[in-house]
Design an enzyme around this catalytic site. Structure first.
Site, short mmCIF file in Angstrom:
data_model
loop_
_atom_site.label_atom_id
_atom_site.label_comp_id
_atom_site.label_asym_id
_atom_site.label_seq_id
_atom_site.Cartn_x
_atom_site.Cartn_y
_atom_site.Cartn_z
N GLU A 106 22.00 0.71 -9.07
CA GLU A 106 23.17 1.58 -9.04
C GLU A 106 22.82 2.77 -8.16
O GLU A 106 22.07 3.66 -8.58
CB GLU A 106 23.54 2.03 -10.46
N SER A 116 18.79 7.06 -5.66
CA SER A 116 19.16 7.14 -4.25
C SER A 116 19.10 5.78 -3.58
O SER A 116 18.34 4.89 -3.98
CB SER A 116 18.23 8.11 -3.51
N CYS A 174 27.43 9.99 -9.04
CA CYS A 174 27.45 8.98 -7.99
C CYS A 174 28.86 8.61 -7.54
O CYS A 174 29.09 8.38 -6.36
CB CYS A 174 26.73 7.71 -8.47
#
Length: 493
Positions: A260, A241, A294
């Site tokens: 990331e 997150s 993501c």
């Protein structure tokens, strides 16, 4: 293995070459029906320090050549492939993704390990021509790459196997030691990976020091804070997150950090493309792994002239997906990983409907579908300020945003704090070039969705989507240092 949840998977941590437990353990639960899968230890701060110290000692002790690191990773790939069906069942049992997707993740992990093995042999430097500057024609300089030391690899729940490989593979290829920390709710497939690494170390004709690779499980805050505070950690690679990523960045000091993070990724379907084919890709990109990706398609942008046609095609593709038990053949969308992820999606959906969004298909969740299952849902009449558009949804929700022209499409694509990936379907080269130049994201994909990723390409976002790049070659560069070596005119004496 039969088509059933893998159970009785009570696993240990690997620290300094030994598989150890802890006073406390935490359960791993199958997301689809709540069945107990197994358990893992809850590492104490002392255990995490022990793992980092072991990694530091192993780093200083190792004399593995590039070829021996290649052998270690290649043998690990072979062992993972040998256990592919077992590991895929473990992955589905702990994470809830359909078994077909789990098998695909295992296959990608094998390829990522092989790519990492090959990259171990490609840590090239370069000759620096010193005569480019006046007075240095007799000097001779070149660069060489060297490992950093101990790398911490912190991974999320959505791709618990392959994302761990994306971190430890390049780290070991570059000559580092590693400490892995998987997500607390999906640690078992990562532990299986380290089991294969441990067996590979015994199988190759080289002395692999105990502690070169370690895995600790348990509380993210406990383990993360020790990693941040320990001086032996030279690099941190984190996928997860944005709030946690910012915390790591703000407290990591001089450590090399690769982050990331989240995304709110747009895909534009323009009027000059095959709308039906594009819609099928968009729905697949929005709903694979129950949308818990993501760079999944989180916003679909279409021009006014094809609004009705595009929505119809997207609805048709969404309704064709099969929702159910992830271990059943043919299931496309299964449960979300836990109650928190599921409830966040429900809130985003309900708030958007209350704000005026129209449910074109889907909209059902929980109940007979399963306690954490949300069926693929297409929303129209959405506006940029609705939660389903402006926030990271991380679920099988497909909001369709309508714009007047391509200028507005670009503006809407950039209307986010995130900047991971974007997609555009068009047959116009000028329009494609504009998107490539003007969309503020780490990757812009023409004629496919934002969710496109191969394991060797550079992957990483801008803005709140993170810093640094994954992809084997690029991660190896992050996990190594460039040193200049210069030879200058000596003295006769």
């Amino acid at each position: 293995m039969s088509q059933q949840v893998a159970t009785s998977l009570d696993r240990q941590m690997l620290v300094g070459g030994n598989w150890i437990g802890a006073q406390e353990r935490t359960d791993v639960i199958h997301p689809y029906d709540g069945q107990l899968v197994g358990s893992v230890p809850m590492a104490s701060e002392e255990t995490v320090v022990e793992a980092i110290d072991a990694a530091a000692e192993a780093f200083h002790a190792t004399d593995l050549s590039a070829y021996q690191r290649y052998e270690l990773l290649s043998e690990t790939a072979r062992l993972v492939e040998e256990r592919a069906d077992e590991i895929a069942h473990i992955l589905t049992s702990e994470q809830g993704k359909p078994l077909t997707e789990a098998r695909g993740e295992v296959d990608r992990a094998v390829q990522t390990l092989d790519l990492s093995a090959e990259q171990a042999k490609r840590l090239f430097g370069e000759f620096v021509p010193m005569d480019a500057q006046k007075g240095f024609a007799r000097d001779h300089c070149f660069t060489q790459r060297e490992p950093m030391g101990v790398v911490a690899a912190i991974t999320p729940f959505n791709f618990p196997l392959n994302l761990m490989v994306h971190k430890i593979g390049p780290a070991l290829a570059a000559g580092n030691s590693v400490v892995g920390k998987p997500a607390t709710n999906t640690p078992l497939s990562a532990i299986a990976l380290f089991e294969c690494l441990d067996d590979a170390a015994d199988a190759i004709d080289a002395t692999v020091p105990d502690g070169l690779f370690n895995i600790v499980t348990g509380s993210g805050s406990t383990i993360g804070d020790v990693i941040l505070d320990h001086d032996a950690i030279e690099a941190i690679s984190f996928t997860g997150s944005t709030p946690v990523g910012k915390y790591l960045a703000n407290n990591s000091g001089m450590k090399e950090v690769t982050l990331e993070l989240g995304g709110n990724d747009p895909t534009i379907i323009w009027s000059d493309t095959d709308i039906e084919a594009a819609a099928a890709q968009v729905v697949g990109g929005a709903c694979s792994n129950a949308g818990q990706v993501c760079n999944s398609v989180e916003r679909v942008i279409v021009p006014e002239e094809i609004e009705a046609e595009a929505i119809e095609a997207i609805v048709e593709a969404a309704e064709a997906l099969s929702v159910g038990d992830p271990l059943e053949p043919g299931t496309d969308v299964a449960s979300m990983v836990d109650d928190e992820q599921f409830e966040n999606l429900v809130d985003l959906f309900e708030e958007s409907v209350e704000a005026g969004a129209t449910v074109e298909c889907g909209g059902n969740y929980g109940g007979d579908l399963g306690p954490r299952t949300f069926e693929p849902t297409v929303l129209s009449d959405v506006t940029p300020d609705m939660p389903a558009v402006k926030e990271e949804t991380f679920g099988p929700l497909v909001p369709v945003v309508v714009v007047e022209d391509f200028d507005a499409a670009i503006e809407e694509a950039n209307n986010t704090n995130y900047g991971l990936e974007a997609g555009l379907f068009t047959q116009d080269i000028d329009r494609a070039k504009r998107a490539a130049d003007e969309i503020d994201a780490g990757g812009v994909n023409i004629n496919t969705v934002s969710g496109f990723r191969t394991d060797h390409m550079p992957y990483g976002g801008f803005k709140d989507s993170g810093v640094g790049k994954e992809g084997i070659k690029y991660a190896v560069e992050h996990f190594s240092r460039e040193k200049l070596v210069g030879f200058h005119q000596g003295f006769n004496g």
